[in-house]
Write a protein that holds these residues in place. Structure first.
Motif, PDB file in Angstrom:
ATOM      1  N   ILE A  99       0.877  -1.172   0.000  1.00 56.17           N
ATOM      2  CA  ILE A  99       0.000   0.000   0.000  1.00 56.17           C
ATOM      3  C   ILE A  99       0.909   1.215   0.000  1.00 56.17           C
ATOM      4  O   ILE A  99       1.707   1.396   0.922  1.00 56.17           O
ATOM      5  N   THR A 100       0.829   2.000  -1.057  1.00 53.27           N
ATOM      6  CA  THR A 100       1.628   3.216  -1.140  1.00 53.27           C
ATOM      7  C   THR A 100       0.791   4.452  -0.858  1.00 53.27           C
ATOM      8  O   THR A 100       1.299   5.444  -0.351  1.00 53.27           O
ATOM      9  N   ASP A 101      -0.486   4.395  -1.211  1.00 53.09           N
ATOM     10  CA  ASP A 101      -1.393   5.521  -0.981  1.00 53.09           C
ATOM     11  C   ASP A 101      -2.564   5.032  -0.143  1.00 53.09           C
ATOM     12  O   ASP A 101      -3.499   4.436  -0.669  1.00 53.09           O
ATOM     13  N   PRO A 102      -2.533   5.270   1.165  1.00 53.31           N
ATOM     14  CA  PRO A 102      -3.592   4.762   2.035  1.00 53.31           C
ATOM     15  C   PRO A 102      -4.953   5.423   1.824  1.00 53.31           C
ATOM     16  O   PRO A 102      -5.930   5.002   2.429  1.00 53.31           O
ATOM     17  N   ALA A 103      -5.024   6.435   0.969  1.00 56.43           N
ATOM     18  CA  ALA A 103      -6.306   7.062   0.667  1.00 56.43           C
ATOM     19  C   ALA A 103      -7.071   6.282  -0.400  1.00 56.43           C
ATOM     20  O   ALA A 103      -8.261   6.496  -0.591  1.00 56.43           O
ATOM     21  N   GLN A 104      -6.393   5.367  -1.090  1.00 55.36           N
ATOM     22  CA  GLN A 104      -7.042   4.612  -2.159  1.00 55.36           C
ATOM     23  C   GLN A 104      -7.880   3.472  -1.613  1.00 55.36           C
ATOM     24  O   GLN A 104      -7.551   2.859  -0.604  1.00 55.36           O
ATOM     25  N   LYS A 105      -8.955   3.167  -2.335  1.00 50.43           N
ATOM     26  CA  LYS A 105      -9.759   1.990  -2.041  1.00 50.43           C
ATOM     27  C   LYS A 105      -9.088   0.827  -2.769  1.00 50.43           C
ATOM     28  O   LYS A 105      -8.896   0.881  -3.984  1.00 50.43           O
ATOM     29  N   LEU A 106      -8.705  -0.216  -2.021  1.00 52.76           N
ATOM     30  CA  LEU A 106      -8.032  -1.371  -2.616  1.00 52.76           C
ATOM     31  C   LEU A 106      -8.915  -2.596  -2.520  1.00 52.76           C
ATOM     32  O   LEU A 106      -9.536  -2.853  -1.493  1.00 52.76           O
ATOM     33  N   HIS A 107      -8.943  -3.375  -3.607  1.00 49.88           N
ATOM     34  CA  HIS A 107      -9.729  -4.609  -3.657  1.00 49.88           C
ATOM     35  C   HIS A 107      -8.830  -5.680  -4.254  1.00 49.88           C
ATOM     36  O   HIS A 107      -8.260  -5.481  -5.322  1.00 49.88           O
ATOM     37  N   VAL A 108      -8.666  -6.805  -3.536  1.00 50.94           N
ATOM     38  CA  VAL A 108      -7.777  -7.886  -3.970  1.00 50.94           C
ATOM     39  C   VAL A 108      -8.607  -9.168  -4.100  1.00 50.94           C
ATOM     40  O   VAL A 108      -8.765  -9.913  -3.135  1.00 50.94           O
ATOM     41  N   PRO A 109      -9.160  -9.430  -5.292  1.00 53.97           N
ATOM     42  CA  PRO A 109      -9.947 -10.636  -5.501  1.00 53.97           C
ATOM     43  C   PRO A 109      -9.053 -11.868  -5.668  1.00 53.97           C
ATOM     44  O   PRO A 109      -7.895 -11.761  -6.080  1.00 53.97           O
ATOM     45  N   LEU A 110      -9.624 -13.038  -5.368  1.00 56.38           N
ATOM     46  CA  LEU A 110      -8.934 -14.312  -5.557  1.00 56.38           C
ATOM     47  C   LEU A 110      -9.882 -15.268  -6.264  1.00 56.38           C
ATOM     48  O   LEU A 110     -11.024 -15.448  -5.839  1.00 56.38           O
ATOM     49  N   LEU A 111      -9.410 -15.847  -7.360  1.00 56.26           N
ATOM     50  CA  LEU A 111     -10.152 -16.864  -8.106  1.00 56.26           C
ATOM     51  C   LEU A 111      -9.460 -18.187  -7.855  1.00 56.26           C
ATOM     52  O   LEU A 111      -8.247 -18.299  -8.062  1.00 56.26           O
ATOM     53  N   ILE A 112     -10.208 -19.204  -7.394  1.00 62.79           N
ATOM     54  CA  ILE A 112      -9.581 -20.470  -7.024  1.00 62.79           C
ATOM     55  C   ILE A 112     -10.256 -21.665  -7.686  1.00 62.79           C
ATOM     56  O   ILE A 112     -11.451 -21.652  -7.980  1.00 62.79           O
TER      57      ILE A 112
END
Length: 123
Positions: A99-112
């Motif tokens: 995380i470089t910009d904590p103001a951003q909304k981050l979404h980390v999907p996983l396909l299994i």
């Protein structure tokens, strides 16, 4: 520090997990979020969740909790597949990211599936 960024922000961190073998959300999968602590390079667990019927969970970092740094999402895939009566090649999946910009909304999907996985940076 880049213009428009701050040490703490209103960004969030979310994830969801999709079972690509069935095309359905992966419900009941256990996952944990940890942050790399420096110096010493030790991981500190920040949150543990279970995915809901839609393969999602409550935000792993709520607004204001994100800080710049290295993080890891640990997904208990073998336990999930065992619950479905299936074997799997991967006992768990770990996704490490920064995380470089904590103001951003981050979404980390996983396909299994039992023998593969894919992840990407979502929005």
């Amino acid at each position: 520090q880049a213009a428009g960024t701050s040490e703490l922000g209103n960004g969030t961190l979310t994830t969801h997990v999709l079972n690509t073998a069935t095309g359905l959300p992966a419900a009941g999968l256990v996952l944990r979020l940890a942050q790399l602590q420096e110096p010493g390079l030790q991981w500190t667990e920040l949150a543990q969740r279970h995915t809901d019927v839609d393969g999602r969970c409550q935000p792993l970092l709520a607004p204001g909790q994100a800080k710049p740094g290295t993080y890891k999402l640990h997904f208990e895939t073998a336990e999930y597949w065992r619950g479905l009566g299936r074997d799997s090649f991967y006992p768990f999946v770990e996704v490490v990211f920064t995380i470089t910009d904590p103001a951003q909304k981050l979404h980390v999907p996983l396909l299994i599936s039992p023998y593969s996985y894919t992840t990407y940076r979502g929005s």
